[in-house]
Motif scaffolding. Structure first.
Motif, PDB file in Angstrom:
ATOM      1  N   ARG A 208       0.777  -1.240   0.108  1.00 24.65           N
ATOM      2  CA  ARG A 208       0.101  -0.058  -0.045  1.00 24.65           C
ATOM      3  C   ARG A 208       0.801   1.402  -0.065  1.00 24.65           C
ATOM      4  O   ARG A 208       2.049   1.166   0.598  1.00 24.65           O
ATOM      5  CB  ARG A 208      -0.818   0.108   1.038  1.00 24.65           C
ATOM      6  N   THR A 209       0.436   2.329  -0.649  1.00 25.50           N
ATOM      7  CA  THR A 209       0.954   3.423  -1.250  1.00 25.50           C
ATOM      8  C   THR A 209       2.363   3.531  -1.596  1.00 25.50           C
ATOM      9  O   THR A 209       3.036   4.492  -1.993  1.00 25.50           O
ATOM     10  CB  THR A 209       1.352   4.285   0.364  1.00 25.50           C
ATOM     11  N   ASP A 211       3.975   3.726  -5.498  1.00 22.93           N
ATOM     12  CA  ASP A 211       3.496   4.099  -6.765  1.00 22.93           C
ATOM     13  C   ASP A 211       4.429   3.589  -7.902  1.00 22.93           C
ATOM     14  O   ASP A 211       5.352   2.725  -7.705  1.00 22.93           O
ATOM     15  CB  ASP A 211       3.814   5.684  -6.828  1.00 22.93           C
ATOM     16  N   ASP A 275       1.448   5.472   7.597  1.00 14.75           N
ATOM     17  CA  ASP A 275       0.774   5.274   6.263  1.00 14.75           C
ATOM     18  C   ASP A 275       2.100   4.808   5.286  1.00 14.75           C
ATOM     19  O   ASP A 275       1.592   4.529   4.123  1.00 14.75           O
ATOM     20  CB  ASP A 275       0.303   6.696   5.809  1.00 14.75           C
ATOM     21  N   ASN A 276       3.319   4.876   5.911  1.00 18.65           N
ATOM     22  CA  ASN A 276       4.168   4.384   4.755  1.00 18.65           C
ATOM     23  C   ASN A 276       5.178   3.426   5.349  1.00 18.65           C
ATOM     24  O   ASN A 276       6.001   2.440   4.579  1.00 18.65           O
ATOM     25  CB  ASN A 276       5.173   5.680   4.413  1.00 18.65           C
TER      26      ASN A 276
END
Length: 526
Positions: A208-209, A211, A275-276
């Motif tokens: 997740r997250t 790119d 979140d990362n």
């Protein structure tokens, strides 16, 4: 390229322990192709150990993926890891144009002693942490040593003022300083690396997250010399975050070594860590009870996300909920375990990983001073990780583990209060050391508690005997600590009488806490 070469894919530099216990150094390719014959990567310090793992994981993601769970399972079942196809030209330590993990443009900045790379060396006004070298000592690092400390510095360098490239002197502490980094460890390096290697597919946003332009530091052009700030492009970008602009200055002579280094501010990390960053656990502590609607219980309110961190006096096992358990229902609001454990739990459900497997969570940390500029201590702890507890199909595991940790916390607070009440009678200000007789002794019993709890749940048996055994351990260890304190020297006259009174109140509180513990669990287990 300079005349002296040191390629990290060809020259030995990674410190490892073989299965027979022998220590060795290997290159990147050998590390991966012989990972099934290696026990673990073992750096000179805990931060070095986990920093090297992070770099290797980024390399594996780019070499192997794996793009999905099926590809991961194929690698898990294989006897060994395949030979990786690597851009070897990106791993030259002394290349003039693309030196590994460095920024050639800062070579014009006045260089400092190579001791700046090694945090336990004293430089300038810094105090020594592990030894007694001083700034005037000449430090010569071999290429292998310099490479290891370079990787460690990018992940764990403290913040503060650095020699500027132009004007900017201030630097943010490197990302590893803000959390306890978690590594799932097995009996071989191959399994350890795979257990921490989640499916990786930037085109699909995995993990997740991440790119589509995500890549590790060595796949990009060297960064501009000026410091900057940005969000991570994805997982391998974060694993190799360029927190500093560095140039390794090779010493003169035929013997390749590094005796000077340039370290300037690098890239500031933007965004919320939870979140990362997927190698850490997070929690949102409850700060208050919200207003209750008529006829309903009040809903708790939680503070901002905080990373789980190591404490020198209290074991990391106190955060076993956040480290091990899959949050369900309301729990989703206040904890998040390391993402690799979600993948491991899925592999257990897919019958790829044995359901009775027990791994180890090895947690690494570095504690800075209040200004986040000086390293005060480095830490490493372990927690048992039975895979049965990683699955979300045992909802009782959360309450049992949570209340068991609360029991330890409440009894620890009662011990502290006993000593504080005694000191208050004599207006004494002496620092407490009672916790050293309590908290460290709970680590091994809690590992046993986790293992036996997993066995009971897997066998569909009641965990009552497990919780009773834990309560007995708490009682024994706490009472022994209290007795040693009460009988400690000097104890005579009024001092002894007050100590006895405080001890008596403590034993009453101990009985109360254990009774309340069993009462809390009565609604969950039988």
């Amino acid at each position: 390229m300079t005349g002296v070469r040191f390629n990290l894919t060809e020259n030995p530099w990674l410190p490892v322990v073989r299965l027979n216990g022998a220590t060795d150094e290997v290159d990147l390719v050998t590390l991966l192709t012989q990972a099934h014959r290696i026990r673990r990567i073992l750096g000179q310090t805990p931060p070095m150990t986990v920093a090297l793992h992070r770099m290797v994981l980024a390399l594996m993601h780019r070499a192997y993926g794996p793009v999905n769970a099926a590809a991961w399972a194929d690698m898990w079942r294989a006897d060994s890891l395949p030979t990786p196809k690597l851009p070897t030209d990106r791993f030259e330590l002394f290349d003039n144009e693309r030196p590994f993990f460095q920024c050639p443009a800062v070579a014009q900045v006045p260089a400092a002693s190579a001791a700046k790379l090694v945090p336990y060396r004293a430089v300038g006004n810094n105090t020594t942490l592990f030894d007694h070298t001083v700034a005037t000592d000449q430090v010569r690092l071999s290429p292998a040593e310099a490479a290891r400390w370079l990787v460690t510095l990018q992940a764990y360098d403290p913040g503060g003022l650095k020699t500027p490239y132009a004007k900017e002197k201030s630097s943010q502490a490197a990302p590893g300083n803000g959390m306890g980094m978690v590594l799932i460890e097995s009996s071989t390096l191959k399994e350890t690396l795979l257990l921490n290697l989640m499916p990786y597919s930037p085109d699909d946003g995995l993990p997740r997250t991440t790119d589509t332009d995500d890549c590790p530091a060595w796949e990009t052009d060297p960064p501009r010399p000026e410091p900057d700030a940005r969000h991570p492009k994805g997982w391998t970008d974060l694993l190799t975050w360029p927190s500093r602009r560095v140039w390794l200055a090779r010493g003169s002579g035929d013997d390749p070594h590094v005796d000077q280094v340039v370290i300037t501010p690098g890239t500031r990390l933007l965004g919320e860590p939870h979140d990362n960053e997927w190698m850490a656990a997070y929690r949102r502590p409850k700060i208050s009870e919200g207003r209750a609607k008529r006829g309903q219980a009040p809903k708790p309110r939680y503070g901002p996300w905080r990373s789980v961190r190591l404490d020198a006096h209290r074991g990391i096992w106190r955060f076993s909920q956040e480290l091990l358990l899959a949050p369900t229902g309301a729990a989703e609001r206040h904890w998040q375990r390391p993402a690799a454990l979600d993948h491991v739990a899925q592999m257990v459900l897919n019958d790829i990983i044995p359901r009775d497997a027990v791994y180890t969570l090895r947690v690494f940390g570095q504690q800075l001073d209040d200004n986040r500029t000086v390293i005060e201590q480095v830490l490493e702890e372990t927690v048992a990780a039975p895979v049965a507890l990683l699955r979300a199909d045992y909802p009782v595991a959360g309450p049992v583990i949570g209340h068991s940790i609360e029991l330890a916390n409440h009894v620890g607070s009662a011990l502290t209060k006993m000593e504080r009440d005694h000191r208050a009678q004599f207006r004494a200000e002496a620092a407490s050391s009672l916790h050293l007789s309590y908290w460290p002794r709970l680590t091994d019993p809690f590992d046993v508690f986790l293992r036996t709890l997993a066995q009971a749940l897997s066998a569909s048996a009641s965990p009552v005997s497990v919780t009773e055994a834990w309560a007995r351990q708490i009682r024994t260890i706490a009472d022994q600590a209290a007795v040693r304190w009460a009988e400690g020297s000097p104890r005579q006259g009024r001092n002894l009488e007050v100590a006895g009174e405080c001890y008596g109140r403590f034993t009453e509180q101990l009985d109360h806490e254990i009774s309340a513990y069993h009462g809390h669990l009565a609604g969950y287990i039988a």
